[in-house]
Design an enzyme around this catalytic site. Structure first.
Site, mmCIF file in Angstrom:
data_model
loop_
_atom_site.group_PDB
_atom_site.id
_atom_site.type_symbol
_atom_site.label_atom_id
_atom_site.label_comp_id
_atom_site.label_asym_id
_atom_site.label_seq_id
_atom_site.Cartn_x
_atom_site.Cartn_y
_atom_site.Cartn_z
ATOM 1 N N GLU A 1 10.155 3.728 6.609
ATOM 2 C CA GLU A 1 10.189 3.446 8.171
ATOM 3 C C GLU A 1 10.915 4.887 8.829
ATOM 4 O OE1 GLU A 1 12.258 -0.351 7.468
ATOM 5 O OE2 GLU A 1 11.423 -0.735 9.365
ATOM 6 N N GLY B 1 0.722 -1.060 -0.084
ATOM 7 C CA GLY B 1 -0.041 0.199 -0.061
ATOM 8 C C GLY B 1 0.873 1.183 0.130
ATOM 9 N N GLY C 1 15.283 5.053 0.591
ATOM 10 C CA GLY C 1 13.901 4.949 1.251
ATOM 11 C C GLY C 1 13.503 5.896 2.332
#
Lengths: 329, 418, 159
Positions: free
Chosen positions: A289, A47, A286
Site C-alpha cells: 500500500e 498476485g 511491507g
C-alpha cells in the site's frame, strides 16, 4: 503551449490491521525425510508475490535452497488462519510466523544432530551448503538430508507451528491518542509532468520513487509493487472516477472507466531504502500500500509547478485543468 | 542466502503457460449457473416480490430470496449490516434481491427477467455532508454518522497564533474502483462428506468461511474455502460478493454452482474507495517548522459499513503526513449515504490525506520562499519523532533517506536545501 | 433457438471440428468446449486484451469474435506457446524480469508480444509499448513487462 513542472510527494503508512485488532498469522512447517519442506499458511497471494517471499523466508531460516520448499496457501481444509491479505501485512506478520515455525522444526532437528555430532548445544551447529556442521570445525558434519532421515527414523517429528501477533494499541476515542499501528513505512516520489495548456492534458514524463521497506526480501518484487503503485496513483490522480447519478454507477466498463495503459505510464526509477525494522523478518516491513500513496500528490504538485493552478478535486482531468486556467486569467 | 535475492515467482510457471487456475477456470459435471438480480433503486421498500414465473421456467433449478437463507441474512467485516439478499429495505443500487441457479447461463438470465419486484421509492441522500445534517433522509434509523474519531494534541489555537504563515484549503477525492483484471467468479459444490466447498478468488479464505457458515447456519467445519489463483484484489475482495450467493445456491440445490461476474457486475458488486471531503488549515513558523494543523475528513461510507470506521480512523491518524506537528486537531467522520458502499482499497484511508497535506506543504513553502524539499526535510519524521496520536516512532524511519534518494535523482543540490 | 453449425479450425497445431451454436464467441469455444482456459475474459468488450489470441499470427480479442468468423483459421492460445518443459523465450523472460504478478493479463501480453516479435524482431521500447497498449495490467505498472519483451528482442531470439 506545453509547460513542464516538477512535484514531490512524501507519505507514510501504518501497516497492519492496527488499533488493537487481533492481527495474527499462523504457519505450520514439516521437514521431510529428504530434507525438503512443506509450509502451510492461510495467506492468500493476490498476485503481489507473498508466496514467493514467504518461501524465501522459510528457506533462509532453515538454511536450504528455495527449491526444497513447497508452500500450500489459503485452503481452509489444510492451512491455518493467517489473516487477510490486506493492510500490507503478509510479509511482516505471516513472514514472522513462518520464521518462528521453522525455528521450532529446526530445533528438533538440531537437537538430534547435536547428539550425533557430539556437540553439547545446538548453538554449536550451523546449517549451510546442504550440511549441518560443527561451528569452527566444519570437517565434522552430516548432510542435511541424511540428518532429516535419521532424526525422523529415530522417532523425531520435524514439525513446527507458530503464530505471530503484530502489536498495536487502540486509540483513545476522546482524543485519538495511542499507538495504533506498527511498523510504519515511508516513501517519497517526485514527478515531472508536461501540461498542454490548450487541451488541459497532463503527460507524466518521469517518476522517481523511493520506498523504505525495512529490508527487501525480494528486490524485484518490491520494485514491482512500487511500479504498480505508481500506476494506480497516476490513474487515481488523472484518469479514474466512478461516476454516480442518484447512486447509480454510470460508467461500469473499461471503455468509460479508464485505468492507465502502458502509454499513460512514464519510465519509473525506483530506489529501495532499507531502514531495517528489528521486529520484521530479516528487517522487512511491507510495501504494497505505501507504494501507491506518493505518486498522486507528486503529480498534483507538479501540475501546480507547471501551470500555477491547483487541482484540489480529484481527478485532475483536462476539463478541470482548462477551467482552472480560465479562472486564473 | 535467499533473502535479498530476486527469485522468480513461485507460481510463475503456471501463469506464463496458461495453466494457473483462476476461479472461472473451474468446471464440474452437472454444474448449475448462478445469477443475481440487483435492484435499480438506491432507496426503496420492497412491496412485492414474485418469483413464480422464474421458478416455472424450464431449466431453472432454484430461485432464492431472503426467506430461503437458513442463517443470518447479513454480512460485513466489522458489522454484518449488508444484506445477503434484501428482505424489505433497499439502501443502495445493486443490492442483491434474488438468486437463480439454472442449467445454463442463458436460462438463468431469462429467469432473472421473469422476477417481478414492486417497490415503494423512499427518500435518498447521496452526499455525506448532506447526510450529516439533522433533516437528512436516514439511511439507517440509528443515524447516518457511522463513526467519528477526534484527535487532539497540544493546543491548536495557540499554535495558529504563533504561526507566521497559515494556509487553509478544501480538497476532495473521488470514488474509485479497484479494477482488478479478473472479475469475480466462484465454483461451489458439496463434497463426498456432505460438506460445502467453495473455490473463489478472495483475500481471506478463513473469513469467507466464517461468513458462509453464519449464512447457512452450519458449523464452520462444514465449510471449506479454497483460494483459486487471484487476479488482483487491492482491497476489493475483502467484502463478500458472490461467495455467499454461490454457497447458498449449492447448499439449497446440493449441486455444483458456478458464478461468473461480467465486468459491469463486478463494478456494481464490490466496494469502492471512499470519496473524502477534506478541510485543512496548516500553520508554520518562518523557518518552515510546522506548528499547528487542523483537519476534517468526511468520508462517504455508502450504504453499508464494511471497513469504513477503520478507514476513516486511518485518515485521521495519517492527517499530518510524515511530519512532526506539536498542535493537532483532527475530526474524521464516516457517513452513510445511499451510494454504493465503500471499503478497503490499497492505501485504506491513508491515500486521501496526502492529496491535502502535500498540497499544503507546497503552499506553505511558496509563501515562505522555501524549496519544496526544504520544508519537508525540516519537518520529516525520524527515529524518536512523535506522531499526532502521541506514538513515538522508535525504529526504521527511513523517510529522510527516501527524500534524499529521490531529490538526488533529480539533481537537486540537497546540501543547499537542508 | 439459435441453430448449430460445424466449426473447423487449427487450434495450437491441432485440427478441431465441433458443432457449435452460431452466435458463440471464440473465447467461449476455447474455454468451454476445448478446455483452453488460459484465455481470460476481463471485460467482454475488447478493452482489456486479456482474451487475446493469435489468428493466423495476428492478435485478436477473442471476446469480440464469433467463432465462425475464424473458420478454418490457425489459432494460437497461450497453451500452444510452450509445453511445461520447453518455454518460449518470452515466457522465460517474463519470469526472469518479474513481469508477472497476478497473471491475469499475462497470456494476452505474451501473445501480443509474440506477434510483435515475429514481425519485428528488434522493436524499439516505444514500438513495444504501442504493441501492448491494448492490453491492460493493473498490477505491474507495465515497466517489467516492457523490460521482459525488450530483453527477448535484444537477444534476437525468434521462434
Amino acid at each position: 503551449m506545453k509547460k513542464r513542472g516538477i512535484g514531490i510527494g512524501c507519505t507514510f503508512y501504518g501497516t497492519g490491521y492496527g488499533n488493537g485488532f487481533p492481527d495474527i498469522s499462523t504457519a505450520f512447517v514439516e521437514i521431510h525425510d529428504d530434507g525438503s519442506v512443506l509450509i502451510l499458511t492461510g495467506a492468500v497471494d493476490c498476485g503481489q508475490g507473498s508466496t514467493t517471499v514467504l518461501t524465501q523466508i522459510a528457506a533462509e531460516e532453515l538454511g536450504i535452497p528455495t527449491d526444497m520448499v513447497t508452500i500450500t496457501c489459503a485452503d481452509t481444509g489444510c492451512t491455518p488462519d493467517s489473516g487477510t491479505t490486506a493492510a500490507t501485512r503478509q510479509t511482516y506478520t505471516t513472514g514472522n510466523a513462518i520464521r518462528l515455525a521453522c525455528q521450532k522444526a529446526k530445533k528438533t532437528l538440531l537437537e538430534w544432530a547435536a547428539k550425533e555430532l557430539g556437540t553439547n548445544t545446538i548453538e554449536g551447529l550451523v546449517i549451510a551448503e546442504g550440511k549441518i556442521m560443527v561451528k569452527g570445525h566444519p570437517q565434522k558434519s552430516i548432510t542435511f538430508k541424511e540428518a532429516c532421515a535419521k532424526a525422523r527414523f529415530a522417532g523425531n517429528r520435524l514439525i513446527g507451528e507458530a503464530s505471530f501477533t503484530t502489536h498495536a494499541t487502540q486509540v483513545n476515542m476522546e482524543d485519538g491518542q495511542g499507538a495504533p499501528y506498527w511498523p510504519y513505512a515511508f516513501g517519497t516520489q517526485i514527478a515531472e509532468v508536461e501540461v498542454d495548456t490548450e487541451t488541459g492534458k497532463v503527460e507524466v514524463l518521469r517518476i522517481v520513487a523511493a520506498q523504505d521497506v525495512g529490508k527487501a526480501i525480494n528486490p524485484q518484487s518490491v520494485e514491482g509493487q512500487i511500479e504498480g503503485g505508481v500506476a494506480q496513483g497516476l490513474g487515481w490522480s488523472l484518469l479514474e472516477e466512478v461516476k454516480l447519478s442518484s447512486g447509480n454507477i454510470t460508467n461500469p466498463a473499461f471503455s468509460s472507466y479508464l485505468i492507465p495503459t502502458v502509454l499513460d505510464m512514464p519510465e519509473i526509477e525506483t530506489y529501495i531504502i532499507e531502514s531495517h525494522e528489528p521486529t520484521g523478518p530479516y528487517g522487512a516491513k511491507g510495501v504494497g500500500e505505501p507504494a501507491m500513496l506518493s505518486a498522486a500528490p507528486a503529480i498534483l504538485n507538479a501540475i501546480h509547478d507547471a501551470i500555477g493552478v491547483r487541482i484540489n478535486d480529484l481527478p485532475a482531468t483536462p476539463e478541470k485543468i482548462l477551467e482552472a486556467l480560465q479562472e486564473k486569467k | 542466502m535467499t533473502i535479498g535475492k530476486s527469485l522468480p515467482r513461485y507460481e510463475g510457471l503456471g501463469k506464463v503457460t496458461g495453466q494457473a487456475k483462476f476461479p472461472a477456470d473451474y468446471y464440474m459435471p452437472g454444474m448449475l449457473y448462478g445469477k443475481t438480480l440487483r435492484t435499480p433503486l438506491a432507496s426503496a421498500k420492497i412491496l412485492r416480490l414474485d418469483t413464480s414465473k422464474a421458478e416455472s421456467l424450464r431449466g431453472v433449478a432454484k430461485v432464492v430470496t431472503a426467506q430461503d437463507i437458513p442463517g443470518e441474512n447479513g454480512h460485513g467485516v466489522i458489522f454484518p449490516d449488508a444484506p445477503i439478499l434484501v428482505e424489505d429495505r433497499v439502501r443502495s443500487i445493486n443490492d442483491a434481491i434474488a438468486l437463480v441457479a439454472a442449467e445454463s447461463e442463458e436460462i438463468a438470465e431469462e429467469a432473472l427477467s421473469l422476477i417481478k419486484v414492486e417497490y415503494e421509492e423512499l427518500p435518498a441522500v447521496y452526499d455525506p455532508r448532506e447526510a450529516m445534517k439533522e433533516d437528512s433522509p436516514l439511511v439507517w434509523d440509528k443515524g447516518n454518522i457511522l463513526y467519528h474519531l477526534p484527535i487532539r494534541k497540544g493546543d491548536v489555537e495557540k499554535g495558529f497564533r504563533e504561526a507566521d504563515v497559515i494556509v487553509e484549503n478544501k480538497y476532495s477525492t473521488q470514488m474509485v474502483d479497484h479494477a482488478f483484471l479478473q472479475p469475480e467468479a466462484a465454483l461451489s459444490y458439496i463434497d463426498e462428506t456432505g460438506n460445502l466447498v467453495l473455490r473463489v478468488a478472495t483475500q481471506y479464505v478463513h473469513w469467507d468461511r466464517t461468513e458462509i457458515a453464519r449464512a447457512l447456519n452450519i458449523n464452520i467445519n462444514q465449510v471449506r474455502v479454497v483460494c483459486a489463483t487471484v487476479g488482483g484484489a487491492f482491497g476489493g475482495r475483502e467484502d463478500m460478493t458472490l461467495q455467499l450467493h454461490c454457497s447458498l445456491l449449492t447448499w439449497l440445490t446440493k449441486r455444483p454452482v458456478k458464478m461468473v461476474y461480467s465486468r459491469e457486475e463486478s463494478f456494481k458488486a464490490h466496494s469502492k474507495r471512499h470519496p473524502i471531503y477534506m478541510k485543512y488549515k496548516t500553520g508554520c513558523t518562518k523557518e518552515g517548522k510546522l506548528i499547528a494543523l487542523e483537519a476534517e475528513f468526511i468520508g462517504d461510507a455508502g450504504a453499508y459499513s464494511s471497513w469504513s470506521p477503520n478507514i476513516l480512523r486511518k485518515s485521521a491518524v495519517h492527517a499530518t503526513g510524515p511530519y512532526y506537528v506539536p498542535n493537532v486537531k483532527v475530526d474524521a467522520y464516516a457517513v452513510h449515504t445511499n451510494n454504493p458502499f465503500t471499503g478497503a482499497m490499497r492505501g485504506f484511508g491513508a491515500a486521501q490525506p496526502p492529496i491535502a497535506y502535500e498540497a499544503q506543504m507546497d503552499l506553505l513553502a511558496k509563501e515562505l520562499g522555501l524549496h519544496p524539499f526544504t520544508i519537508r526535510w525540516r519537518n520529516a519524521f525520524e527515529e524518536g519523532s512523535e506522531t499526532a496520536t502521541g506514538q513515538i516512532l522508535e525504529t526504521s524511519v527511513g523517510l529522510k533517506e527516501t527524500l534524499l534518494a529521490t531529490a538526488k535523482a533529480y539533481g537537486w543540490d540537497v546540501e543547499k536545501l537542508y | 433457438m439459435i441453430g448449430t453449425k460445424s466449426f473447423e479450425a487449427i487450434v495450437n497445431g491441432e485440427q478441431v471440428k465441433l458443432n457449435i451454436p452460431q452466435n458463440l464467441r471464440l473465447i467461449d469455444v476455447l474455454r468451454n468446449y476445448l478446455g483452453l482456459t488460459g484465455t481470460k475474459e476481463g471485460c467482454g468488450e475488447g478493452e482489456c486484451g486479456a482474451c487475446t489470441v493469435l489468428v493466423d499470427g495476428e492478435p485478436y480479442n477473442s471476446c469480440l469474435l464469433f467463432a465462425l468468423q475464424v473458420q478454418n483459421k490457425n489459432i494460437l492460445t497461450i497453451e500452444g506457446l510452450a509445453s511445461y518443459n520447453n518455454l518460449h523465450p518470452l515466457q522465460e523472460s517474463f519470469l526472469e524480469h518479474g513481469a508477472v504478478q497476478c497473471g491475469y493479463c499475462t497470456p494476452g501480453m505474451l501473445l501480443v508480444a509474440k506477434a510483435l516479435l515475429d514481425k519485428n524482431p528488434n522493436p524499439t521500447r516505444e514500438e513495444i509499448k504501442v504493441a501492448i497498449s491494448g492490453n491492460l495490467c493493473r498490477c505491474t505498472g507495465y515497466s517489467k513487462i516492457v523490460d521482459a519483451i525488450s530483453a527477448v528482442a535484444e537477444k534476437g531470439v525468434k521462434r
